[in-house]
Structures are given as C-alpha cells and as structure tokens.
Design a protein around this motif. Structure first.
Motif, PDB file in Angstrom:
ATOM      1  N   GLU A  41       0.797  -1.234   0.000  1.00 35.26           N
ATOM      2  CA  GLU A  41       0.000   0.000   0.000  1.00 35.26           C
ATOM      3  C   GLU A  41       0.826   1.279   0.000  1.00 35.26           C
ATOM      4  O   GLU A  41       0.578   2.199   0.779  1.00 35.26           O
ATOM      5  CB  GLU A  41      -0.954   0.026   1.199  1.00 35.26           C
ATOM      6  CG  GLU A  41      -2.064  -0.983   1.111  1.00 35.26           C
ATOM      7  CD  GLU A  41      -3.085  -0.830   2.226  1.00 35.26           C
ATOM      8  OE1 GLU A  41      -3.060   0.191   2.936  1.00 35.26           O
ATOM      9  OE2 GLU A  41      -3.904  -1.733   2.377  1.00 35.26           O
ATOM     10  N   GLU A  73      -8.901   0.656  -7.992  1.00 35.76           N
ATOM     11  CA  GLU A  73      -9.980   1.550  -8.430  1.00 35.76           C
ATOM     12  C   GLU A  73     -11.335   0.859  -8.281  1.00 35.76           C
ATOM     13  O   GLU A  73     -12.307   1.473  -7.831  1.00 35.76           O
ATOM     14  CB  GLU A  73      -9.743   1.972  -9.876  1.00 35.76           C
ATOM     15  CG  GLU A  73     -10.720   3.032 -10.349  1.00 35.76           C
ATOM     16  CD  GLU A  73     -10.386   3.575 -11.727  1.00 35.76           C
ATOM     17  OE1 GLU A  73     -10.950   4.623 -12.084  1.00 35.76           O
ATOM     18  OE2 GLU A  73      -9.579   2.955 -12.458  1.00 35.76           O
ATOM     19  N   SER A  76     -11.937   0.550  -4.331  1.00 35.07           N
ATOM     20  CA  SER A  76     -12.027   1.766  -3.508  1.00 35.07           C
ATOM     21  C   SER A  76     -12.576   2.980  -4.247  1.00 35.07           C
ATOM     22  O   SER A  76     -12.906   3.988  -3.625  1.00 35.07           O
ATOM     23  CB  SER A  76     -10.641   2.122  -2.955  1.00 35.07           C
ATOM     24  OG  SER A  76      -9.792   2.544  -4.012  1.00 35.07           O
ATOM     25  N   GLY A  77     -12.618   2.909  -5.574  1.00 32.89           N
ATOM     26  CA  GLY A  77     -13.079   4.060  -6.346  1.00 32.89           C
ATOM     27  C   GLY A  77     -11.998   5.110  -6.534  1.00 32.89           C
ATOM     28  O   GLY A  77     -12.245   6.165  -7.125  1.00 32.89           O
ATOM     29  N   ILE A  78     -10.800   4.847  -6.067  1.00 35.58           N
ATOM     30  CA  ILE A  78      -9.697   5.806  -6.176  1.00 35.58           C
ATOM     31  C   ILE A  78      -8.706   5.293  -7.219  1.00 35.58           C
ATOM     32  O   ILE A  78      -8.288   4.139  -7.174  1.00 35.58           O
ATOM     33  CB  ILE A  78      -8.973   5.978  -4.817  1.00 35.58           C
ATOM     34  CG1 ILE A  78      -9.953   6.523  -3.784  1.00 35.58           C
ATOM     35  CG2 ILE A  78      -7.774   6.902  -4.956  1.00 35.58           C
ATOM     36  CD1 ILE A  78      -9.406   6.486  -2.362  1.00 35.58           C
ATOM     37  N   LYS A  79      -8.325   6.176  -8.152  1.00 34.04           N
ATOM     38  CA  LYS A  79      -7.346   5.790  -9.171  1.00 34.04           C
ATOM     39  C   LYS A  79      -5.959   6.222  -8.699  1.00 34.04           C
ATOM     40  O   LYS A  79      -5.671   7.398  -8.565  1.00 34.04           O
ATOM     41  CB  LYS A  79      -7.677   6.430 -10.510  1.00 34.04           C
ATOM     42  CG  LYS A  79      -6.797   5.936 -11.633  1.00 34.04           C
ATOM     43  CD  LYS A  79      -7.389   6.280 -12.977  1.00 34.04           C
ATOM     44  CE  LYS A  79      -6.478   5.844 -14.098  1.00 34.04           C
ATOM     45  NZ  LYS A  79      -6.733   4.491 -14.535  1.00 34.04           N
ATOM     46  N   LEU A  80      -5.122   5.240  -8.435  1.00 35.18           N
ATOM     47  CA  LEU A  80      -3.770   5.496  -7.951  1.00 35.18           C
ATOM     48  C   LEU A  80      -2.790   5.588  -9.117  1.00 35.18           C
ATOM     49  O   LEU A  80      -3.049   5.055 -10.195  1.00 35.18           O
ATOM     50  CB  LEU A  80      -3.333   4.356  -7.021  1.00 35.18           C
ATOM     51  CG  LEU A  80      -4.202   4.112  -5.798  1.00 35.18           C
ATOM     52  CD1 LEU A  80      -3.751   2.853  -5.070  1.00 35.18           C
ATOM     53  CD2 LEU A  80      -4.151   5.304  -4.854  1.00 35.18           C
ATOM     54  N   THR A  81      -1.670   6.253  -8.880  1.00 32.51           N
ATOM     55  CA  THR A  81      -0.601   6.316  -9.878  1.00 32.51           C
ATOM     56  C   THR A  81       0.724   5.955  -9.208  1.00 32.51           C
ATOM     57  O   THR A  81       1.539   6.827  -8.899  1.00 32.51           O
ATOM     58  CB  THR A  81      -0.511   7.715 -10.516  1.00 32.51           C
ATOM     59  OG1 THR A  81      -0.408   8.683  -9.476  1.00 32.51           O
ATOM     60  CG2 THR A  81      -1.701   8.026 -11.387  1.00 32.51           C
TER      61      THR A  81
END
Length: 140
Positions: A41, A73, A76-81
């Motif tokens: 993470e 994504e 969690s609905g979050i787009k990580l980079t």
C-alpha cells in the motif's frame, strides 16, 4: 524425524526452482508483484529480484501496475498512480537461494513484502507442519 522434514523442505525447494525456469514464470512474477503492491500500500515501490530475473521483471511491471491500479480503483473508487521501479543496486539483488519471486520495498526499505518462492514455501511449510507430521508420523 527432523532429517525427514528437512529433506522434504529441500525437495520442495528444488521444485520451486523448476517453476522459476518454466514458461509461466513471467505471469507468476506479475501476480506476485500485484499481490505485493496490494499488501504494501505505497505509491513508490522498488522491486528486488534475482539478477537473471531483472529483464523479465522490467517487462511485467507495466502490466502488474495496470492490474493493481484496476483492482484498487474497482475496490475503492480511487485511481492510484504508483511509481514502481526495479532495484538498481546489484548488492541488493535477491540471492539464488530465494528460488525466484520478488521482494518489494518502500519508504527506503523500511516497509518490505517478501514474495520470494522460498519465503512463500516457508509460510506453507510452517502452516502445514501439524498436518505434515501427522501424515509422516502417525500415532500408533
């Protein structure tokens, strides 16, 4: 008893080496990297591998990162980079005794996820130790 269990572990370890030489090994490395990214993470991660695996790991990192980003994504609905790189310090390459796999680290190696074949074999071995003993040495 201990000698038999030790030889069993050595035999299993040699089987891991066969997996690391197999045609499915790149796909396995990709899955091990994805799993490590999920566990660790962190957004900046360094992947450590054996010297002979560097080219393969570099090849599978983009697909592993995409798979990781898609999973995170979706969940969690979050787009990580994330920024995932291969270790450049050869003294930190994994030893041959790791039998392949990867070790991921972040935050200047303070956070580590050991996903080598030998560490995974060790986990399974200790988890299944009671069952193994019961099979090999039944009570009479």
């Amino acid at each position: 008893r201990d000698d038999l269990l030790t030889s069993l572990m050595k035999e299993a370890s040699s089987k891991c080496k066969v997996v690391a030489d197999g045609s499915n090994y790149p796909a396995l490395l990709q899955k091990l990297i994805v799993q490590g990214l999920i566990k660790i993470e962190e957004l900046e991660v360094v992947v450590h591998c054996r010297k002979e695996d560097v080219a393969t790991v570099k090849k599978v990192i983009p697909a592993a990162v995409k798979e990781y980003v898609d999973i995170m994504e979706k969940e969690s609905g979050i787009k990580l980079t994330p920024k995932v790189t291969v270790n450049t310090e050869t003294k930190l390459d994994l030893p041959e005794s790791s039998n392949g796999g990867v070790k991921l680290s972040a935050d200047n190696r303070k956070i580590v996820c050991d996903n080598t074949m030998s560490s995974r074999l060790g986990l399974v071995y200790y988890e299944l130790m009671p069952s193994i003993r019961e099979i090999l040495f039944p009570e009479q």
